[in-house]
Every structure is written in structure tokens, then in C-alpha cells.
Design a protein around this motif. Structure first.
Motif, mmCIF file in Angstrom:
data_model
loop_
_atom_site.group_PDB
_atom_site.id
_atom_site.type_symbol
_atom_site.label_atom_id
_atom_site.label_comp_id
_atom_site.label_asym_id
_atom_site.label_seq_id
_atom_site.Cartn_x
_atom_site.Cartn_y
_atom_site.Cartn_z
ATOM 1 N N TYR A 164 1.282 5.310 1.446
ATOM 2 C CA TYR A 164 0.792 6.378 2.312
ATOM 3 C C TYR A 164 1.674 7.592 2.113
ATOM 4 N N PHE A 175 0.848 -1.189 0.000
ATOM 5 C CA PHE A 175 0.000 0.000 0.000
ATOM 6 C C PHE A 175 0.887 1.243 0.000
ATOM 7 N N LEU A 225 -3.301 2.244 11.813
ATOM 8 C CA LEU A 225 -4.110 1.392 10.948
ATOM 9 C C LEU A 225 -4.900 0.404 11.801
ATOM 10 N N LEU A 243 2.114 4.019 11.957
ATOM 11 C CA LEU A 243 3.168 4.473 11.056
ATOM 12 C C LEU A 243 3.371 5.957 11.308
ATOM 13 N N ALA A 299 5.131 7.283 0.380
ATOM 14 C CA ALA A 299 5.973 6.151 0.763
ATOM 15 C C ALA A 299 5.249 4.862 0.427
ATOM 16 N N TYR A 300 6.034 3.959 -0.102
ATOM 17 C CA TYR A 300 5.503 2.623 -0.362
ATOM 18 C C TYR A 300 5.740 1.796 0.892
ATOM 19 N N GLU A 301 4.796 0.967 1.208
ATOM 20 C CA GLU A 301 4.974 0.119 2.384
ATOM 21 C C GLU A 301 4.265 -1.197 2.131
ATOM 22 N N GLU A 302 4.735 -2.212 2.788
ATOM 23 C CA GLU A 302 4.048 -3.495 2.685
ATOM 24 C C GLU A 302 3.549 -3.896 4.056
ATOM 25 N N GLN A 303 2.269 -4.156 4.114
ATOM 26 C CA GLN A 303 1.690 -4.632 5.361
ATOM 27 C C GLN A 303 1.892 -6.129 5.401
ATOM 28 N N PHE A 356 4.962 3.607 -8.015
ATOM 29 C CA PHE A 356 5.539 2.397 -7.433
ATOM 30 C C PHE A 356 5.181 1.189 -8.289
ATOM 31 N N ILE A 408 -2.067 0.175 -3.598
ATOM 32 C CA ILE A 408 -1.199 0.442 -4.732
ATOM 33 C C ILE A 408 -2.058 0.348 -5.987
#
Lengths: 310, 683
Positions: free
Chosen positions: A20, A18, A104, A117, A147-151, A253, A53
């Protein structure tokens, strides 16, 4: 929904990508006029968001998001409930940068505790070099700090596991055919071709769990079609963990970016290895020199001692 | 009509002589077509027409009827595009003339579309389209190096295999038959020369080997062209199939098939009977396991997750015991009929057998405890005799046990229910499997944060600087699994780099120190040499030579001491100053009154007057301290002179001459005292 009755699925890790971040824009007479009621000292309008994403829906695992803004902002803790297909976002105006805590909350099926976060709100061009700042300044006045992030869900509970591993479907866009028009897929295809209806995802995922025999076959056929659909666009499936193949405007991304970054890191790696080698040599040289000096000192001491004994 | 039938059935004479109209109509159909002789013959047959006659006539008639102009055929040239000679070979074949458009279309085996009149190009053969080529994977040298390396296969041999595959359209039997790879082309004159003896023997490849290699190459190239995640389903299935090709299994399969084909009738029969036997045995073990499970169920004890406070008293224990006995009884009783009756019957009586686990476990939970109790009460005298539980503890015990049973059942039921994800699905849904996981949600970036937080503040700073030096942004743009892994590698490398730098810095400091020492030593050496020459020139009294030597040694020792101090507290601002102070002090000593110094320290070090000098030294420091209390450390030589002057002018004179030992001693005491005082100041 009833509390999860199942157990954690051992040894399984599932991730969801995702994005943010914040997007800020200075007030301007022409492009971004100040709406009435905004205090005079506010210079920017900005948005903080959490979204999937490629703008896919993430509300099936993320229930709501709490944005904790600066205390000086009225009502500074904002709770945003998930709305299908929409990003979680807060629009505000202001004049200063600060850290935003983004908490979250996951869907109840997950039975997981909320996670936090932190993101720094950027209103002014930033970067390590002036050139970077300049390019940002030129990029249409919008200050983008995403920012790209992976949960990562480690060992999810069984119901949640089911939710996370079923029901991948193409991005929600109108299909040219009606429900009956596509290859006679029957019920499953109708469910897939109307993904905008909120209830359908769930029913579909359930059918995939309990469906036996012919139904599963239909679904497979359907999935085949879906996979082909996304592949042609390089986009991602709804409810999947896929990352788009290529960059598109507004979607920075993708696998492309990833590859670039990996390459960069590899180059850095090579450089570091070189540096390590060099400094290793240097250390060796220095050690040798030190040894030499010490030996000299010892010799001098011995030489000084010898005549004294005469 | 109906009456007609009836009469017919009853064998009554029909009053109406007409036969059935239906039959008549049937025969009336073909009749009008016949003419002449044919009709006569037909009539001979009466109501059952003879089949041959009309057929013949029909055929004849057809033949005569289609009296159109005969079809024109022409000899037309054609090429075959499947040949690789670019249409050089032109053969000819007979074709119907196609001047009339519709007729050409009617021809079933007519040439395909490009057949326009006036086309002077010879047509393409209709069989050219059957010249299809299989697509054999192709690869460049780089791709081969990157992906296809194999210890068992050289690139040349792989190329050779691919070529054969292309040549024989993947007909494996043919490929295997023709496969004759020689690592080096054999020399032409095989007969005469002895070269053949050194030639490496060509490897014997089985068909499975060939296939395995081919599939390996094909699958890898497929993945190179398109990541598995983005393949369509048929593509992916093909990919997976090729990837999972197991030559050993294939070999066994063939062997098995061969054996199966080769067995005799008797063997086949025996096998069948054996299979039946196995089935029977399996069924028996199944039943046995079922019984055993039942037994275990019966032995199941209540879960201990409840509060045990209520069982601590003897009365509580009593109720527990009763309770356990009652549940045991009910289990036994309920298990009895269940095992006796068939499964269907058991399902019908689930409500009654709820407590015995099995399919009823769910039901039991939903049903209130009291109602089930009532049910069991109603079942028989044995139950009515059982004491009705009153305490909460007794109520929890059975429900706990059933809950445990239910839990067990639930997990057993859910285990197979969970779908096995295909590899593609795993990628789509981002599922991976790990041995050790802390459960709960985290973020991918957290790993990197942890990397930072495991370091101390200074180390963090160093790492950040090093990374900035490498032009790595402070935050990763896309922390995917691959990127994080790469970053972790980089992190490890940077850590070693930073550590190395630290070591290097330390070494630098040590080297600097050693060099300083060396410089000092050289200086001292130079000074000592100068002194020695001075001593040599001025040497008045005997035995002074020795003393001078000793003094030098001592000086060196002192220097060492000072340096040691330097080493200890290098960064101290004061110490070096002090060191230089002493250095200049001694330098001044050396310059100003070498002989005096020599005497002084010589006397100090002289073994014979050690005690006396010490006693004097005890006074002297006091004097020196009082005298030079106001004076600074750098005034040592001057103060010595002053003191000397103040205390005993004669001493100075004596010193200058270097003759009287007594004076010498006092002077030495004084100088030693001043030295000491200066040392004290240093401290």
C-alpha cells in the motif's frame, strides 16, 4: 454467501503479502498537465492504493477498502469495492500532505472485522539525508511512498481457510495454447488456463475440495505445470503468499530486497553487539573508578577521624 | 449356400458336387506360387496343404533371389569417448561400408549421425553413450561449514563417501562393500611397527548410515541451490524424500523383509490366520465403539445456550421434564430400528430417524420442527400419547440437542475433510502453525509497533535515536517474518545498549560527584594545613591547639553537609552558589581573621561554655538578623566586623589580641550567629 458455519482452524496462521502507499506527481505543463476543474492552488496529483504484491489479485480475501482522506477534500471518505485483478486506488489532486487512514474490509467468508492502516501521503521528496531526497527528486518527478505489509490471518474460519489454501495459479496472462492444447489436462487444465474468468477460481477451488480420485490427479499434474511456470519467471502464483524472487521495475519488493534488509539488520546487530561490549567495559571501568573514589573518601574520613580522637 | 449347409447338417446328399467356394479360394491362394516337385507334393495333400513344403521352397527361393553383390565390410578404427584417455586408444572393428547412403540408414546398429565420408577422425563407439555419471552433490568448504556440519561425520569422511558414491554410481551395496574409511592413511609398514596400536579404529558404518549421510548432504545442497519454495514438484518431492530418510526405519524394513523371506510355510500360514483374527477383532471393536457412540448419543443432554428463564417456574420445569422424557423416548424408539436394520435401510428411513442424530442430523435441521413432530406422531401409539409441546422452550430443547449433535457431527466430519497441506503448499500459501494465537486479522508490522508502544515516551525516543545511529530506517522496508524476527533481535540488543548507556550516565554523574568531593577535600586539607601552621605560629593561649583541631573537624563536617546538599540537588542553580558563598565566606574568615575564627568556633565548640554561648546565640541571631537584614549573605565577614564594631569595639580589640576569654566568647557567639544566619539564608 451464508455466514461461516465452521469453526476457527486452531493454531494456524496464514499470511498474504500486499503493498500500500501513495504515488504523487507535481503538475507540469508537459508531462502532467493539470486537468480542467482542478483548483488553482493544487500542485500535485496523487494516488493512494492497496494492491497485491507483483500486482496479483487480492480480491479473494480483501473485499473493499475505505480510504479516509483529509476532511478538506470533498467526499473525503472513499469506499472502493474490489474489482478482480485491479488494485484498490483513489486518484486525487491537492497541495498538502496528511495522514490517510486505510481501512481493509475482508471478504464475508472470513467473518473478520475490518482493520485499519495509516499512511502518510508524501508529495515532496523525503528521506533522512539530503542525498536520499536528491535521488528521489531525480527519479522522474514521482514521489513514491510505498510500504510492504503482510496481512496475517490468525486462526481463520474453516471456509476462509479453504479459500486461502487452494487455487494457487499462475499470474493471469494469456496462454499460448487453448484449453485442450496442454497435455490433455481436461477440465482442470481448462480452468487453469482461463484464470481471467471470474467464476472459475471459485469453481476450481471447490473442485479441489470435493474432487476425488482422477480429478485430483489431474489437478496435481496441473499444479506441477503451474509451479514450473512461475519458477521460470521468478514471479508469484495467484492466490498464494509467495514473494517474487527478484526485483522488477515497479515491483520493488522481493526476496532480493528482503535479503538486503536482513543483511543490513544483521550488520546493525553486529554493530550493536560491539557497542554493547564497549559500553559494558566502560561501565565496568567507571564502576571501578567510583569504587576507588569512594574508598578514598572513606579513607580520608577515617584519617580525619583518627587525629580528632587523639 | 444356406441350403448347402442345411444338407450338410442333415447328412443329406448334396445335389451340387461343388465344394464350398470359400475353402477353395483359400487353397487357391498359395497354389500358383508352387512349381515343379513342390506342386506335386502339395497336391498330394489335397485340400489340407502341407505346411513344410512351401516354407522350404520359399526359403530357398529367397536365398537365391537376393543375389545382390555381397555387402562390403571394412575394418574401421574407433575410439570410445567414455574412456578418459582423450582418444589415445584407437581400436578397430568391422563395419559395413557406408558408401551408399540409404544402406547405412537401414542398419539398425549403425553408428550415430557423425559419419560423413571423408571424415578422417575415428568414429565414437556406440556404447560410449552408456557411460553416464550420476550427479553427486558437490560443495565448497564454505558451504560445508555453513550447512553440512555433523558431529558424526568429518569433512574428510564425507568427501570420501561422496567420492565412493560417484565411483560406484550410487550402488549402495557396492559402496557399502568398498567403504573402508580410515581416519588417517595407515602407514605402509604395518607389520614391524607399533604404530598400528595407536591408530583410531575405523568406524563401522552401516549402509543406512551411509545413505542417511548422503541424503542429508544431497538434500541440503539442493536447498542451498534453490529454496524449497521455488522447486518444481518433482524436485520438491525428491527433496522431501531425501530429507525424510529415516535410517532406523530402513533398517527395520530390511530386517522385516529378511524375516519375511526366511519364514517357513507353516509360519506363513499361521501369520495369515493371525491376520484374519486381527481383522475380526478390529471389526468387533468397531461395532462395539459404534454401539457405545449410540449410547452416548442417547445420553446426550440439550445444550444450555438457550435462555433458562422459562424453566425457572415449576410449570416450566414440568414441561422441561416431559419434554426430555419425550425426546428420550423418541430417541429410544428411533434408535431401535436403526441399529436393527442395516445402514442402507437406515439411510432409506432417514426422515423418520432424523432425531436420532447420525446422518439425519442435517435433514432434521432443514425440516420444520412441526413436520417432524407430525411424522413422529404418525409413527405409533406411543408417540400419539406423548403430550404435544406448546411452549417455545419445549420446542427449543429438542432442536438444541439436535443442533449440538449436529455440531459435533459437523466438526467430526470436517476434521478429516480438511486437506493435509504438503510442506510446499504451506509455503506457497503462507501457512504456519503456532501454539498460541489470538484469532483475527493483524498485520505483520503490528509486532514492531508493539515493541515501540511497550516503551515509555523517553525510552522510545532513546531507541529511535539509537536506531538512527545504526542507520536503520525508521520503518522496515519489507516486514516479512524473517525480517521482523531479525528486527526483534536487533531491538533486544539495542534495548540492552540503551540500558547500559543509562547506567553509564548514572555512573558518570556519581563519579563527577565523587571527584568534586575529592577536590573539595583536598582543598580543605590544604586550607587546614595552612591554618594549622597559622595556629601554630599565633598560638598564644594554651589549649587553643586542641580547639583549632576541633574547629577544623567541624568545618569538614560542615563541608560534608554542604556536599550532601549538593548531591541531593545537584541541578539546583542556587545551591552551588550558596556553597561557594560559604566557601568564600569561610575563606574570608580564614584569610581575614584566622585567630578570631579559631576563637569563635573554638568557643562555640567548647564544652564548658556551651549553655551560655547558646543563650547568647539566641540573642545574637536576632541582632544579627536585624543588623544584616539588609546585608547579603556574602557580607558575612564584613557584617561580623560591623556588628562587632557596633556592639563592642573592645571585643574586636580583644579578638585581635586574642587574650580575653570573655570577649572571646561573645565574639564567638556573634560569629556563630552570623554563620547561622548565613545558613538560614542559604536555605
Amino acid at each position: 454467501m451464508a455466514p461461516p458455519t465452521g469453526k476457527r482452524v486452531k493454531g494456524v496462521q496464514i499470511f498474504r503479502p500486499f503493498v500500500y502507499g501513495t504515488t504523487a506527481k507535481p503538475f507540469d505543463e508537459k508531462t502532467n498537465p493539470k486537468p480542467p476543474g482542478v483548483p488553482d492552488d493544487h500542485t500535485h496529483s496523487w494516488t493512494v492504493f492497496v494492491k497485491g504484491i507483483d500486482d496479483v489479485d487480492i480480491t479473494y480475501w480483501l473485499r473493499r477498502v475505505q480510504f479516509k482522506l483529509h476532511e478538506s477534500i470533498p467526499n473525503h471518505v472513499r469506499m472502493i469495492e474490489g474489482e478482480k485483478g485491479k488494485p484498490f486506488e483513489v486518484h486525487e489532486t491537492g497541495w498538502g500532505e496528511f495522514e490517510i487512514a486505510i481501512k481493509l474490509y475482508y471478504v464475508p467468508e472470513s467473518a473478520e472485522k475490518p482493520q485499519t492502516l495509516y499512511h502518510h501521503l508524501r508529495l515532496h521528496p523525503y528521506g533522512r539525508t539530503e542525498a536520499e531526497k536528491e535521488t528521489m527528486r531525480l527519479a522522474g518527478g514521482e514521489i513514491i511512498s510505498w510500504a510492504y505489509e503482510e496481512q496475517i490471518f490468525n486462526e481463520p474460519y474453516e471456509p476462509f481457510y479453504e479459500m486461502l489454501t487452494s487455487g494457487a495459479m499462475p499470474p493471469a496472462h494469456p496462454l499460448p495454447h487453448g484449453p485442450g492444447g496442454v497435455g490433455g489436462g481436461g477440465a482442470a487444465s481448462s480452468a487453469a488456463s482461463t484464470p481471467t474468468q471470474p467464476g472459475h477460481h471459485k469453481s476450481n477451488s471447490k473442485s479441489s475440495i470435493s474432487g476425488g480420485g482422477g480429478k485430483v490427479k489431474d489437478k496435481d499434474k496441473d499444479k506441477d505445470k503451474e509451479v514450473q511456470m512461475i519458477r521460470s519467471e521468478g514471479g508469484v502464483l495467484e492466490r498464494s503468499a509467495m514473494i517474487p524472487l527478484v526485483n522488477r521495475p515497479g515491483q520493488p519488493f522481493s526476496r532480493e530486497t528482503e535479503q538486503v534488509e536482513i543483511k543490513k539488520l544483521q550488520e546493525a546487530m553486529v554493530k550493536v553487539e560491539e557497542m554493547v561490549k564497549k559500553s559494558k567495559e566502560e561501565v565496568q571501568r567507571k564502576e571501578a573508578r567510583l569504587k576507588e573514589l569512594k574508598a578514598e573518601a572513606a579513607a580520608a574520613a577515617a584519617a580525619a577521624g583518627a587525629p580528632a580522637g587523639k | 449356400m444356406a441350403s448347402n449347409d442345411l444338407r450338410d447338417v442333415l447328412n443329406l446328399p448334396s445335389d451340387s458336387s461343388t465344394p464350398r467356394p470359400a475353402k477353395k479360394q483359400k487353397t487357391a491362394g498359395p497354389r500358383p506360387n508352387l512349381k515343379g516337385l513342390a506342386r506335386e507334393v502339395q497336391n498330394l495333400g489335397g485340400d489340407n496343404p502341407i505346411a513344410i513344403v512351401p516354407e522350404v521352397s520359399f526359403y530357398k527361393k529367397r536365398r537365391f533371389a537376393s543375389r545382390k553383390p555381397a555387402a562390403r565390410w571394412e575394418l574401421r578404427p574407433f575410439t570410445n569417448s567414455a574412456r578418459n584417455d582423450d582418444g589415445a586408444l584407437v581400436l578397430r572393428h568391422w563395419r559395413r561400408k557406408t558408401d551408399h547412403g540409404p544402406q547405412a540408414d537401414a542398419l539398425p546398429d549403425g553408428p550415430p549421425a557423425p559419419d560423413a565420408p571423408g571424415d578422417d577422425k575415428p568414429e565414437d563407439s556406440a556404447f560410449a553413450k552408456f557411460n553416464v555419471k550420476v550427479s553427486v552433490p558437490e560443495y565448497t568448504d564454505d558451504q560445508y561449514k555453513a550447512n553440512l556440519q555433523n558431529n558424526d561425520w568429518t569433512k574428510e569422511e564425507t568427501d570420501y563417501l561422496m567420492e565412493l558414491c560417484r565411483d560406484f554410481d550410487l550402488r549402495w551395496a557396492v559402496i557399502w562393500d568398498r567403504y573402508d574409511y580410515a581416519p588417517e592413511p595407515p602407514p605402509d609398514e604395518t607389520g614391524g611397527h607399533g604404530f598400528t596400536a595407536v591408530m583410531p579404529a575405523p568406524r563401522q558404518r552401516s549402509m543406512e548410515d551411509l545413505k542417511a549421510r548422503y541424503y542429508e548432504v544431497a538434500a541440503k545442497m539442493m536447498a542451498v541451490h534453490k529454496p524449497a519454495q521455488y522447486m518444481t514438484r518433482p524436485e520438491f518431492e525428491l527433496y522431501e524424500m531425501m530429507q525424510n530418510f529415516n535410517p532406523e526405519q530402513e533398517r527395520r524394513r530390511k530386517e522385516f523383509a529378511l524375516n519375511t523371506m526366511a519364514r517357513s510355510r507353516d509360519e506363513a500360514r499361521e501369520e495369515e490366520s493371525l491376520l484374519l483374527e486381527i481383522k475380526r477383532i478390529m471389526a468387533r471393536t468397531e461395532r462395539f465403539n459404534e454401539e457405545r457412540r449410540e449410547l452416548y448419543n442417547r445420553l446426550d443432554f440439550p445444550a444450555t445456550d438457550k435462555d433458562i428463564a422459562s424453566f425457572k417456574s415449576s410449570a416450566g420445569l414440568q414441561t422441561l421434564l416431559q419434554n426430555l422424557m419425550s425426546t428420550d423416548k423418541s430417541k429410544k424408539r428411533n434408535a431401535g430400528p436403526e441399529s436393527a436394520t442395516t445402514a442402507a435401510a437406515a439411510a432409506a428411513t432417514t426422515a423418520a430417524t432424523a432425531t436420532s442424530g447420525g446422518g439425519g442430523g442435517n435433514r432434521r435441521e432443514s425440516v420444520a420442527a412441526s413436520s417432524s413432530r407430525r411424522e413422529s406422531d404418525a409413527r405409533g401409539p406411543a408417540t400419539s400419547a406423548e403430550p404435544t409441546p406448546t411452549t417455545a422452550a419445549s420446542a427449543t430443547a429438542p432442536s438444541g440437542s439436535t443442533a449440538a449433535a449436529h455440531k459435533k457431527k459437523g466438526s467430526a466430519a470436517q476434521q478429516p475433510e480438511r486437506r493435509k497441506l504438503s510442506a510446499q503448499e504451506e509455503q506457497v500459501y503462507g501457512v504456519s502453525y503456532h501454539d498460541r494465537l489470538g484469532s483475527g486479522p493483524t498485520f505483520r508490522y503490528e509486532r514492531i509497533n508493539k515493541l515501540y508502544s511497550h516503551k515509555s515516551g523517553q525510552q522510545q525516543l532513546r531507541m529511535t535515536n539509537a536506531l538512527a545511529e545504526l542507520d536503520v530506517p525508521p520503518r522496515l522496508v519489507m516486514p516479512t517474518a524473517a525480517v521482523t524476527a531479525q528486527f526483534e533481535q536487533l531491538w533486544g540488543a539495542v534495548t540492552t545498549l540503551v540500558d547500559l548507556r543509562k547506567v553509564s550516565d548514572k555512573l558518570d554523574a556519581e563519579i563527577r560527584l565523587e571527584e568534586a568531593k575529592k577536590a573539595e577535600r583536598e582543598k580543605a586539607k590544604a586550607a587546614a594545613e595552612g591554618k594549622e601552621s597559622g595556629n601554630g605560629g599565633e598560638e598564644g593561649a594554651g589549649g587553643k591547639d586542641k580547639e583549632g583541631e576541633k574547629k577544623k573537624e567541624e568545618e569538614e563536617g560542615k563541608e560534608k553537609e554542604a556536599e550532601a546538599g549538593e548531591k541531593k540537588e545537584e541541578k539546583d542553580g542556587e545551591k552551588p552558589q550558596d556553597g561557594t558563598g560559604t566557601g568564600t565566606g569561610t575563606g574570608a574568615d580564614k584569610d581575614g581573621k584566622e585567630s578570631d575564627k579559631a576563637n569563635a568556633t573554638g568557643g562555640d565548640a567548647a564544652p564548658e561554655g556551651a549553655e551560655a554561648s547558646k543563650a547568647a546565640a539566641g540573642d545574637a541571631p536576632a541582632d544579627g538578623g536585624g543588623g544584616s537584614g539588609a546585608a547579603d549573605a556574602d557580607a558575612d565577614a564584613a557584617s561580623i566586623k560591623e556588628e562587632d564594631g557596633a556592639a563592642e569595639t573592645a571585643v574586636e580589640e580583644g579578638d585581635g589580641e586574642g587574650e580575653k576569654t570573655g570577649h572571646k566568647r561573645s565574639a564567638s557567639v556573634l560569629s556563630a550567629g552570623s554563620d547561622k544566619s548565613s545558613k538560614r539564608l542559604k536555605k
